[in-house]
Design a protein around this motif. Structure first.
Motif, PDB file in Angstrom:
ATOM      1  N   LEU A  73       9.701  29.010  36.430  1.00  0.00           N
ATOM      2  CA  LEU A  73       8.336  28.506  36.274  1.00  0.00           C
ATOM      3  C   LEU A  73       7.397  29.178  37.265  1.00  0.00           C
ATOM      4  N   ALA A  74       6.116  29.119  36.962  1.00  0.00           N
ATOM      5  CA  ALA A  74       5.087  29.728  37.816  1.00  0.00           C
ATOM      6  C   ALA A  74       5.018  29.032  39.174  1.00  0.00           C
ATOM      7  N   PRO A  75       4.554  29.745  40.196  1.00  0.00           N
ATOM      8  CA  PRO A  75       4.457  29.166  41.543  1.00  0.00           C
ATOM      9  C   PRO A  75       3.614  27.892  41.603  1.00  0.00           C
ATOM     10  N   SER A  76       2.572  27.793  40.802  1.00  0.00           N
ATOM     11  CA  SER A  76       1.695  26.619  40.858  1.00  0.00           C
ATOM     12  C   SER A  76       2.406  25.337  40.439  1.00  0.00           C
ATOM     13  N   VAL A  77       3.483  25.456  39.694  1.00  0.00           N
ATOM     14  CA  VAL A  77       4.227  24.295  39.206  1.00  0.00           C
ATOM     15  C   VAL A  77       5.295  23.849  40.214  1.00  0.00           C
ATOM     16  N   LYS A  78       5.667  24.713  41.127  1.00  0.00           N
ATOM     17  CA  LYS A  78       6.785  24.419  42.029  1.00  0.00           C
ATOM     18  C   LYS A  78       6.554  23.204  42.931  1.00  0.00           C
ATOM     19  N   PRO A  79       5.398  23.015  43.560  1.00  0.00           N
ATOM     20  CA  PRO A  79       5.254  21.823  44.419  1.00  0.00           C
ATOM     21  C   PRO A  79       5.430  20.494  43.680  1.00  0.00           C
ATOM     22  N   PRO A  80       4.768  20.275  42.529  1.00  0.00           N
ATOM     23  CA  PRO A  80       5.031  18.995  41.851  1.00  0.00           C
ATOM     24  C   PRO A  80       6.463  18.901  41.304  1.00  0.00           C
ATOM     25  N   LEU A  81       7.048  20.024  40.915  1.00  0.00           N
ATOM     26  CA  LEU A  81       8.430  20.007  40.450  1.00  0.00           C
ATOM     27  C   LEU A  81       9.368  19.664  41.601  1.00  0.00           C
ATOM     28  N   ALA A  82       9.082  20.169  42.781  1.00  0.00           N
ATOM     29  CA  ALA A  82       9.902  19.849  43.956  1.00  0.00           C
ATOM     30  C   ALA A  82       9.931  18.344  44.187  1.00  0.00           C
ATOM     31  N   THR A  83       8.800  17.697  44.042  1.00  0.00           N
ATOM     32  CA  THR A  83       8.723  16.245  44.207  1.00  0.00           C
ATOM     33  C   THR A  83       9.591  15.542  43.168  1.00  0.00           C
ATOM     34  N   LYS A  84       9.525  15.985  41.911  1.00  0.00           N
ATOM     35  CA  LYS A  84      10.324  15.396  40.832  1.00  0.00           C
ATOM     36  C   LYS A  84      11.814  15.594  41.105  1.00  0.00           C
ATOM     37  N   LEU A  85      12.201  16.793  41.485  1.00  0.00           N
ATOM     38  CA  LEU A  85      13.609  17.083  41.727  1.00  0.00           C
ATOM     39  C   LEU A  85      14.142  16.278  42.907  1.00  0.00           C
TER      40      LEU A  85
END
Length: 126
Positions: free
Chosen positions: A60-72
């Motif tokens: 996924l694109a870098p902009s999606v990584k911070p909210p995805l990190a929270t979900k994971l």
């Protein structure tokens, strides 16, 4: 998903919302002789419960990584491993990395990611 299956990870399941990418993934699975052995579902990753996943691969694109990190962090078990292709998680320290440039991947062990996150939270309170 195909490589995860080839490496022995079962079940090998991918989520994709884009119908064209979903068709492409299924076509590639068919060409690789893996149709019926791997699955691709048209589902929103943000709405899928990942609590029973132990190996997660994200591209996924870098902009999606911070909210995805929270979900994971909220959903994955401690023994889960996350592999990120092309772009690392900016706030996580990888357990290992392989490749270079566009072919680079980063692996993260959730137990270590949580330990690091707890340490930085405790450090910010001091």
């Amino acid at each position: 998903v195909l490589e995860a299956y080839r490496q022995g990870l079962r079940p090998a399941l991918g989520y994709e919302l884009n119908p064209w990418l979903l068709c492409l993934a299924k076509y590639r699975a068919w060409r690789a002789g893996c149709l019926g052995k791997v699955s691709f579902l048209k589902k929103d990753l943000w709405k899928v419960d990942l609590s029973d996943c132990h190996n997660v691969i994200v591209f996924l694109a870098p902009s999606v990584k911070p909210p995805l990190a929270t979900k994971l962090l909220a959903e994955l078990p401690d023994d889960a491993r996350v592999v990120a292709g092309r772009f690392p998680f900016p706030s996580w320290t990888p357990s290992s990395s392989l490749g270079q440039g566009l072919e680079q991947v980063w692996a993260y062990d959730m137990k270590e990611v949580r330990r690091e996150a707890q340490g930085s939270t405790q450090g910010s309170r001091l």
